[in-house]
Design an enzyme around this catalytic site. Structure first.
Site, short mmCIF file in Angstrom:
data_model
loop_
_atom_site.label_atom_id
_atom_site.label_comp_id
_atom_site.label_asym_id
_atom_site.label_seq_id
_atom_site.Cartn_x
_atom_site.Cartn_y
_atom_site.Cartn_z
N GLY A 178 11.38 2.74 -9.53
CA GLY A 178 11.46 2.47 -8.08
C GLY A 178 12.38 1.29 -7.83
O GLY A 178 12.15 0.46 -6.96
N GLY B 256 14.24 0.37 -4.26
CA GLY B 256 13.47 0.06 -3.06
C GLY B 256 13.53 -1.41 -2.67
O GLY B 256 14.25 -2.21 -3.28
N ASP C 113 15.22 5.16 -10.65
CA ASP C 113 14.68 5.59 -9.36
C ASP C 113 14.91 7.09 -9.23
O ASP C 113 15.69 7.66 -9.99
CB ASP C 113 15.38 4.83 -8.20
CG ASP C 113 14.46 4.69 -6.99
OD1 ASP C 113 13.99 5.74 -6.50
OD2 ASP C 113 14.21 3.56 -6.55
N ASP D 298 11.92 10.43 -12.47
CA ASP D 298 10.84 10.82 -11.57
C ASP D 298 9.54 10.20 -12.11
O ASP D 298 9.07 10.57 -13.18
CB ASP D 298 10.74 12.36 -11.54
CG ASP D 298 9.66 12.83 -10.58
OD1 ASP D 298 8.90 11.99 -10.06
OD2 ASP D 298 9.58 14.06 -10.37
N TYR E 135 -2.51 5.80 2.04
CA TYR E 135 -1.89 4.76 1.20
C TYR E 135 -2.95 3.79 0.69
O TYR E 135 -2.99 3.46 -0.51
CB TYR E 135 -0.85 4.04 2.07
CG TYR E 135 -0.14 2.89 1.41
CD1 TYR E 135 0.70 3.07 0.33
CD2 TYR E 135 -0.29 1.59 1.92
CE1 TYR E 135 1.36 2.01 -0.24
CE2 TYR E 135 0.38 0.52 1.35
CZ TYR E 135 1.20 0.74 0.26
OH TYR E 135 1.86 -0.32 -0.29
N ILE F 120 6.25 -7.44 3.52
CA ILE F 120 7.30 -8.25 2.89
C ILE F 120 8.56 -8.24 3.76
O ILE F 120 9.06 -7.18 4.14
CB ILE F 120 7.65 -7.69 1.48
CG1 ILE F 120 6.39 -7.54 0.62
CG2 ILE F 120 8.68 -8.58 0.80
CD1 ILE F 120 5.71 -8.82 0.24
N1 SER Z 1 4.05 -3.14 3.80
C1 SER Z 1 3.13 -2.10 3.47
C2 SER Z 1 3.05 -1.08 4.54
O1 SER Z 1 3.23 -1.44 5.67
C3 SER Z 1 1.77 -2.69 3.22
O2 SER Z 1 1.55 -2.79 1.87
O3 SER Z 1 2.79 0.04 4.25
#
Ligand code: SER
Length: 317
Positions: free
Chosen positions: A9, A12, A35, A53, A143, A173
């Site tokens: 990844g 990203g 990635d 993958d 998630y 972040i």
């Molecule tokens: N930044 C992430 C999101 O918004 C949270 O871990 O999905």
């Protein structure tokens, strides 16, 4: 011979920063960036890059064996908003990728793993203010479910098989080099781009939605700090609470307006509002501070100044 580091990844938001910093620290040839797509020019052009993958254990095994890998950073995931649109795809990617690296570590192929968890492990029944490390966790997003289950597996593989896995629960972040994609906290990056490009932002969260956030430099520092900590200092093997700052869109707007007084915003909450409402307002990260010395550098004022300066300087705007 020094064993190398594999970043899965790598194109990203966080992966690309890790590639840049680790290539500078450990030598370009010691960092293998991978990635599913070659979507970040700097990552692809600045050293070894392969298409991989994360759902394929055999592809990961092959990369580990061919490159003499010792450490893996597993940064591939579908984030919160995207995962609500593709629940099964999110479950498959987020869980199978983790299981793959845990199993390869159990086989003895990997010495140390970094796997990010998230504030999304918390839910509406969690205490919202200064959310403790150990508390009620009933996530309502796909998630969040994948991250919570992942944390349990990390703890299990450490306790049962001695797999050296290290994890932190990232807040939102904020970064200027690579944009996030598919998250609920993405507004806090988009807003800077739109402020500079258009002088106006249409915010998908309400003005007073307070969420835990962190500047990228702090997130990278935390990641490398926990990865470099002596094993006996990493006492929590599920994942550590981590906080830098915590603010609402309204507070971020006020901070941007100190630099750009003409900047305007409208608030039109969409489906992401419900996700944000289920998450904490702020996080208590005392264990991370006590166990391995975590400390953050950037407050809201610093983040705002740095984002505006760096975006202006970069070719993006
Ligand atoms: N930044 C992430 C999101 O918004 C949270 O871990 O999905």
């Amino acid at each position: 011979m020094q064993r190398k580091t594999l970043i899965i990844g790598a194109c990203g938001q966080i992966g690309s920063e890790l590639v840049r910093i680790l290539r500078a620290q450990q030598g370009t040839d010691n960092i293998i960036a991978t990635d599913i797509k070659a979507s970040n020019r700097e990552v692809v052009d600045s050293g070894i890059f392969e298409i991989l993958d994360a759902k394929s254990r055999e592809e990961i095994r092959s990369a580990i064996e061919r490159h003499n890998i010792g450490t893996v950073y597993l940064m591939a995931a579908l984030l919160s908003a995207k995962a609500e649109q593709y629940p099964e795809k999110a479950w498959r990617l987020n869980m199978s990728s983790l299981f793959n690296v845990l199993e390869l570590a159990r086989e003895g192929l990997i010495n140390r793993i970094f796997w990010p968890s998230s504030i999304a492990v918390f839910g509406p029944t969690t205490p919202k203010v200064n959310t403790p490390q150990h508390t009620i966790m009933e996530p309502t997003t796909v998630y969040g479910i994948t991250k919570q289950v992942g944390e349990r597996w990390c703890d299990y593989y450490f306790s049962r098989y001695g797999v050296d896995i290290r994890s932190i629960r990232y807040p939102g972040i904020i970064s200027w080099r690579t944009a996030p994609g598919g998250g609920t906290t993405d507004y806090a990056v988009e807003i800077f781009h739109e402020a500079l490009e258009k002088g106006h932002y249409n915010c998908f969260l309400s003005e007073d939605t307070r969420l835990p956030m962190m500047f990228m430099d702090d997130a990278i520092k935390a990641t490398l700090d926990i990865m470099n900590a002596p094993s006996e200092d990493v006492l929590i093997r599920s994942s550590y609470n981590l906080e830098g700052v915590s603010f609402s869109p309204g507070e971020l707007v006020a901070s941007i307006q100190e630099h750009l007084p003409e900047f305007t915003v409208e608030y039109n909450p969409d489906f992401r509002q419900a996700i944000a409402d289920s998450w904490p307002n702020s996080i208590d990260d005392t264990p991370a501070r006590e166990h391995w010395g975590w400390d953050h550098n950037f407050n809201l004022k610093d983040i705002t100044a740095e984002m505006l300066t760096k975006l202006r300087q970069s070719s993006m705007i």
